[in-house]
Structures are given as C-alpha cells and as structure tokens.
Design an enzyme around this catalytic site. Structure first.
Site, PDB file in Angstrom:
ATOM      1  N   ALA A 173       0.835  -1.204   0.000  1.00 30.64           N
ATOM      2  CA  ALA A 173       0.000   0.000   0.000  1.00 30.64           C
ATOM      3  C   ALA A 173       0.870   1.256   0.000  1.00 30.64           C
ATOM      4  O   ALA A 173       0.582   2.230  -0.706  1.00 30.64           O
ATOM      5  CB  ALA A 173      -0.939  -0.004   1.203  1.00 30.64           C
ATOM      6  N   TYR A 174       1.932   1.241   0.775  1.00 26.37           N
ATOM      7  CA  TYR A 174       2.869   2.366   0.813  1.00 26.37           C
ATOM      8  C   TYR A 174       3.466   2.612  -0.576  1.00 26.37           C
ATOM      9  O   TYR A 174       3.468   3.739  -1.078  1.00 26.37           O
ATOM     10  CB  TYR A 174       3.974   2.049   1.824  1.00 26.37           C
ATOM     11  CG  TYR A 174       5.054   3.092   1.951  1.00 26.37           C
ATOM     12  CD1 TYR A 174       4.888   4.200   2.770  1.00 26.37           C
ATOM     13  CD2 TYR A 174       6.263   2.948   1.274  1.00 26.37           C
ATOM     14  CE1 TYR A 174       5.895   5.150   2.910  1.00 26.37           C
ATOM     15  CE2 TYR A 174       7.271   3.893   1.398  1.00 26.37           C
ATOM     16  CZ  TYR A 174       7.083   4.987   2.219  1.00 26.37           C
ATOM     17  OH  TYR A 174       8.084   5.917   2.348  1.00 26.37           O
ATOM     18  N   GLY A 175       3.940   1.542  -1.212  1.00 28.87           N
ATOM     19  CA  GLY A 175       4.531   1.680  -2.534  1.00 28.87           C
ATOM     20  C   GLY A 175       3.532   2.175  -3.565  1.00 28.87           C
ATOM     21  O   GLY A 175       3.861   3.011  -4.423  1.00 28.87           O
TER      22      GLY A 175
END
Length: 269
Positions: A173-175
């Site tokens: 999700a961060y990426g």
C-alpha cells in the site's frame, strides 16, 4: 520579521560553509518534527530560508524552532494532521499569515504501513496510506500553489520513495500510494509550469530515520538487507536527503521540473 541572511559563519550541518542557497525564501515543511523533515528545517534555515514547520508532534517542533532561533534563524511551528484536509489548509494559511507569501514547500510527511504482503494488508492500512501518503500531498500542493501564484511562482518538492519505482511486496500500500504521488508530481509540474511553479519529487532509498527503525523492529534484518542492496554500502543520513530537496527548491534548479530524483546510493540503478 527579521530574516537572518548573513551566512558568513554558518555551515550546512556538516562543517561545510552555507552558501545562501535559499536566502530570502519562505519555505513550508511537513513531517518536520523528525528525520528528513527535521534535517531539512535546520539545513534550509542555515541556507537562508525562513521556515514554517508542520507536524502532529508540536512539542518536537517547538524544540526544533527553539534551536533554529538560537542560531539566528527564522522558524515557526504549526500543527497539522495530514489525514485531515482542513488541517492541511489551515497550516498553509498560517504560513501566509506569518509571512504574506510562500516561495517553497517540502511535502515530506508520511505514514508507514504495517509490513506484510498484499493479501494481508488491512483496509485500515490502505485507507491511512491513501489519506497521508497521497491525498495529503494533493491537498497540500493545491493550496501551496495557490499561495505561490500570488507571489509570481515558487517550487514544490514531494518526498516519494525508492519503493515507488518497483514492485514493493513488503509494503504494497505504501509503494502504491508513493507511485501515485509520482504521477501527480509530474502532472502538477506540467499543469503549473506556465505560472512559474516548479514541482519535483525525490525518491530516497534506505535512510537512517525513526521510520526505518520501526520497520526493522517489525521485520528484523531489513536494515542489513537494505545496505546490502545499496552500492554505496550504507544508509543515507536524513541531511543527505534534505540537501537534494534544498537544491530543488533553490533558484539553482530553475530549469528542473517534473523530475523524480533518486537519492538512494545507487540502489535503484
């Protein structure tokens, strides 16, 4: 307001003489209470900027402001919750109240997700990543650009991540949100270029911050693995990331916009 522009005896934090890279500029910084943001606050003021520092941890911000003022710099602290669009607008409005203009913005604040594969990432993690690592930058850039137009232009730098440039199975999700941030960074650069607003991003690799310490605690060995993938053979110091942001915000980078600059020791090469 008195702005300290005499850099004769100032250094950039490494013992190197400051060169007045940001002299006379007003710069807004999010995520300024620690890590890259705190390093940027100190570096930007050493290089002549007046800074408005924003983060949730106002106690930490006030300590940084006190230190900067003790060195003759100009700094103020404002609270911000990057998950709250109204809070972001209020923080930028406060910069306008303090200085009457905005020349630069370093949108550096971020949230890390709980490490884990895509199929176990929670809805709550996805929502937080969207709100803080993507939507917050969109909101901040929009209000920053509106203020910059009143002064005839400015420069914005967004902190993305090396994890946005390739598959990111540990932090999906961060990426994903950082990759989306890259897209709106490039789009904003093209959209606002006629108004003399430059927009660039930086994509740091492994950096010695509290964020990677938290990742190490959740996934022991990640720092060692990160260093092993980095041709320069070490983690970056927060100041080294801030140095690139300072240049992109300066008039020395006057022909640079729409760029995503790697600051990763060669890890993405």
């Amino acid at each position: 307001m008195t702005n300290s522009t005499d850099d004769t005896n100032k250094t950039d934090g490494t013992g190197n003489p400051a060169i007045g890279l940001l002299t006379g500029k007003v710069v807004f910084i999010t995520g300024a209470s620690r890590g890259i943001g705190a390093a940027a606050a100190r570096l930007f003021t050493a290089e002549g900027a007046a800074v408005v520092l924003a983060a949730r941890s106002t106690d930490a911000l006030e300590r940084i402001v006190t230190g900067i003022r003790a060195e003759g710099g100009v700094a103020d602290a404002v609270p911000v919750d990057l998950a709250d669009r109204a809070s972001i607008r209020a923080a930028v409005d406060r910069a306008a109240q303090l200085h009457g203009r905005l020349d630069g913005a370093f949108n550096n604040g971020a949230a890390i997700q709980r490490p884990g594969p895509l199929d176990t990432t929670s809805d709550e993690d996805i929502d937080e990543q969207f709100a803080v690592n993507f939507r917050a930058h969109w909101t901040a850039m929009t209000v920053e650009a509106a203020l910059m137009r009143q002064g005839g232009g400015g420069a914005i730098v967004n902190t993305s991540s090396i994890g946005s440039r390739r598959a990111n199975p540990a932090l999906p999700a961060y990426g994903a949100m950082k990759r989306a941030l890259n897209s709106i960074t490039e789009t904003a650069a093209v959209t606002w270029a006629p108004q003399r607003i430059r927009v660039n991003g930086i994509t740091p690799g492994g950096t010695a911050t509290e964020m990677i310490d938290a990742w190490e605690a959740a996934t022991p060995g990640i720092i060692e693995a990160n260093v092993a993938r980095t041709p320069l053979g070490r983690m970056a110091e927060p100041r080294e990331i801030a140095e690139v942001a300072a240049w992109l915000l300066s008039d020395r980078a006057s022909m640079v916009t729409g760029a995503l600059v790697p600051v990763d020791g060669g890890a993405g090469a």
